[in-house]
Design a protein around this motif. Sequence first.
Motif, PDB file in Angstrom:
ATOM      1  N   LEU A  45      -1.327   1.968   3.492  1.00 36.24           N
ATOM      2  CA  LEU A  45      -0.629   3.242   3.340  1.00 36.24           C
ATOM      3  C   LEU A  45      -1.625   4.400   3.260  1.00 36.24           C
ATOM      4  O   LEU A  45      -1.382   5.475   3.822  1.00 36.24           O
ATOM      5  CB  LEU A  45       0.257   3.200   2.098  1.00 36.24           C
ATOM      6  CG  LEU A  45       1.039   4.476   1.777  1.00 36.24           C
ATOM      7  CD1 LEU A  45       1.952   4.866   2.930  1.00 36.24           C
ATOM      8  CD2 LEU A  45       1.847   4.297   0.487  1.00 36.24           C
ATOM      9  N   ALA A  46      -2.747   4.183   2.588  1.00 40.35           N
ATOM     10  CA  ALA A  46      -3.767   5.232   2.481  1.00 40.35           C
ATOM     11  C   ALA A  46      -4.311   5.609   3.851  1.00 40.35           C
ATOM     12  O   ALA A  46      -4.556   6.781   4.139  1.00 40.35           O
ATOM     13  CB  ALA A  46      -4.899   4.780   1.561  1.00 40.35           C
ATOM     14  N   VAL A  47      -4.500   4.623   4.719  1.00 41.39           N
ATOM     15  CA  VAL A  47      -4.988   4.906   6.073  1.00 41.39           C
ATOM     16  C   VAL A  47      -3.978   5.744   6.843  1.00 41.39           C
ATOM     17  O   VAL A  47      -4.335   6.675   7.572  1.00 41.39           O
ATOM     18  CB  VAL A  47      -5.299   3.595   6.810  1.00 41.39           C
ATOM     19  CG1 VAL A  47      -5.632   3.865   8.277  1.00 41.39           C
ATOM     20  CG2 VAL A  47      -6.458   2.869   6.141  1.00 41.39           C
ATOM     21  N   ALA A 269     -10.626   8.448   1.154  1.00 42.17           N
ATOM     22  CA  ALA A 269     -10.823   8.616  -0.287  1.00 42.17           C
ATOM     23  C   ALA A 269      -9.843   9.631  -0.867  1.00 42.17           C
ATOM     24  O   ALA A 269      -9.344   9.463  -1.986  1.00 42.17           O
ATOM     25  CB  ALA A 269     -12.266   9.039  -0.571  1.00 42.17           C
ATOM     26  N   LYS A 270      -9.553  10.681  -0.110  1.00 41.94           N
ATOM     27  CA  LYS A 270      -8.568  11.665  -0.567  1.00 41.94           C
ATOM     28  C   LYS A 270      -7.191  11.034  -0.678  1.00 41.94           C
ATOM     29  O   LYS A 270      -6.429  11.311  -1.619  1.00 41.94           O
ATOM     30  CB  LYS A 270      -8.547  12.857   0.392  1.00 41.94           C
ATOM     31  CG  LYS A 270      -9.815  13.691   0.349  1.00 41.94           C
ATOM     32  CD  LYS A 270      -9.896  14.689   1.491  1.00 41.94           C
ATOM     33  CE  LYS A 270      -8.915  15.815   1.332  1.00 41.94           C
ATOM     34  NZ  LYS A 270      -9.114  16.866   2.356  1.00 41.94           N
ATOM     35  N   ALA A 271      -6.845  10.162   0.279  1.00 44.86           N
ATOM     36  CA  ALA A 271      -5.551   9.489   0.220  1.00 44.86           C
ATOM     37  C   ALA A 271      -5.482   8.535  -0.965  1.00 44.86           C
ATOM     38  O   ALA A 271      -4.457   8.471  -1.671  1.00 44.86           O
ATOM     39  CB  ALA A 271      -5.297   8.733   1.523  1.00 44.86           C
ATOM     40  N   VAL A 272      -6.563   7.794  -1.209  1.00 41.85           N
ATOM     41  CA  VAL A 272      -6.594   6.868  -2.348  1.00 41.85           C
ATOM     42  C   VAL A 272      -6.489   7.638  -3.659  1.00 41.85           C
ATOM     43  O   VAL A 272      -5.795   7.215  -4.590  1.00 41.85           O
ATOM     44  CB  VAL A 272      -7.875   6.020  -2.296  1.00 41.85           C
ATOM     45  CG1 VAL A 272      -8.083   5.261  -3.596  1.00 41.85           C
ATOM     46  CG2 VAL A 272      -7.816   5.041  -1.130  1.00 41.85           C
ATOM     47  N   ALA A 273      -7.188   8.775  -3.749  1.00 45.64           N
ATOM     48  CA  ALA A 273      -7.107   9.589  -4.966  1.00 45.64           C
ATOM     49  C   ALA A 273      -5.679  10.074  -5.211  1.00 45.64           C
ATOM     50  O   ALA A 273      -5.185  10.037  -6.341  1.00 45.64           O
ATOM     51  CB  ALA A 273      -8.068  10.777  -4.855  1.00 45.64           C
ATOM     52  N   ALA A 274      -5.015  10.523  -4.152  1.00 51.64           N
ATOM     53  CA  ALA A 274      -3.634  10.984  -4.297  1.00 51.64           C
ATOM     54  C   ALA A 274      -2.710   9.843  -4.716  1.00 51.64           C
ATOM     55  O   ALA A 274      -1.820  10.029  -5.554  1.00 51.64           O
ATOM     56  CB  ALA A 274      -3.150  11.609  -2.994  1.00 51.64           C
ATOM     57  N   LEU A 275      -2.926   8.654  -4.170  1.00 54.60           N
ATOM     58  CA  LEU A 275      -2.116   7.505  -4.560  1.00 54.60           C
ATOM     59  C   LEU A 275      -2.337   7.133  -6.019  1.00 54.60           C
ATOM     60  O   LEU A 275      -1.443   6.589  -6.674  1.00 54.60           O
ATOM     61  CB  LEU A 275      -2.431   6.301  -3.666  1.00 54.60           C
ATOM     62  CG  LEU A 275      -1.943   6.384  -2.217  1.00 54.60           C
ATOM     63  CD1 LEU A 275      -2.465   5.209  -1.402  1.00 54.60           C
ATOM     64  CD2 LEU A 275      -0.413   6.410  -2.161  1.00 54.60           C
TER      65      LEU A 275
END
Length: 350
Positions: A45-47, A269-275
Amino acid sequence: MTTQRSGGELTDPMTVDEFRATTNAIVANIEQVIEGKTATVRLALAVLLAEGHLLIEDVPGVGKTKLAKALARSIDCSVRRIQFTPDLLPSDVTGVSVYNQETRDFEFKPGAVFANLVVGDEINRASPKTQSALLECMEEHQVTVDGVTYTMEIPFMVVATQNPIEMEGTYPLPEAQRDRFTARIAMGYPDAAAEYAMLDGYHSHDPLEDLTSVVDGGTVRRLIATVRSVHVAEAVKRYAVELVTATREAPELRLGASPRSTLQLLRTAKAVAALDGRDYVVPDDLQTLAVPVLAHRVIPTADAQLARRTTDAILSELVHRLPVPHDRGGRSPYDTRPATPPNSFYDRRG
């Protein structure tokens, strides 16, 4: 050259609570089919939210295609599947111009790549020539056929599965193709409890058939806009560059990671941080993503291959040796933005 644009522009980002509820719903929906692989599902999902592409590599029968199809069915947008075979042609992927006798002109017939989410099953069973048909659309989100450029809609993601190259009848992906995949993940075997539960769940029917979408394309565009607004401090940017530079200087690697990988490492990394519910990236995000984002892009030396050193192990050691910016306690030093504007995403928490 003519350019034809598609729709799908990004809209306003979400609030924190909206983002968390929406992403949790997507993960829970996928886990109805893929059990015991929460970390893998969240990375996939992060990708997607990082506007990247995903390569799922593992032995046959562990659920690679199931994950790709479950992610596709969780989103109410256009989905196309390409079964890569040795006789697949590049025009089958990108499309072809066909002469229309009624209009006495050529008209473009879009290929399977024209969708929001493209599932490429066993991508390394096609010839390198056909694999290369994905290069332009994966990097530039466009396809050029007969001098006309067609822009892909947002979101656009390629989820490809492949078996290890040691398997019979497979072709190794070219370096340029691998570098365009944001991350490579391996499903791995399920634990005993998840495999036992699978026996009951798949006894009478396939749970994938009952899977319905939980978000639409417009919602995904808002999720992507939210991820774009995540803050990255200068110290974290420098750490990302140092991490990628270390792969180019490692004695066990004859080809290091490209500048493209630095960009995609930060985006993921931005997507993982938001998750994780944060509006800023920390070094731990980069460390967690170093192997899935960088390992498939680098090439070990002949000595490292003879010593059976995998790129995953080499990357893990590089991350361990590289000094990390220190956290001095209190408010994170990586959240160094000035006062948040009133109309920004993260100022609307309440």
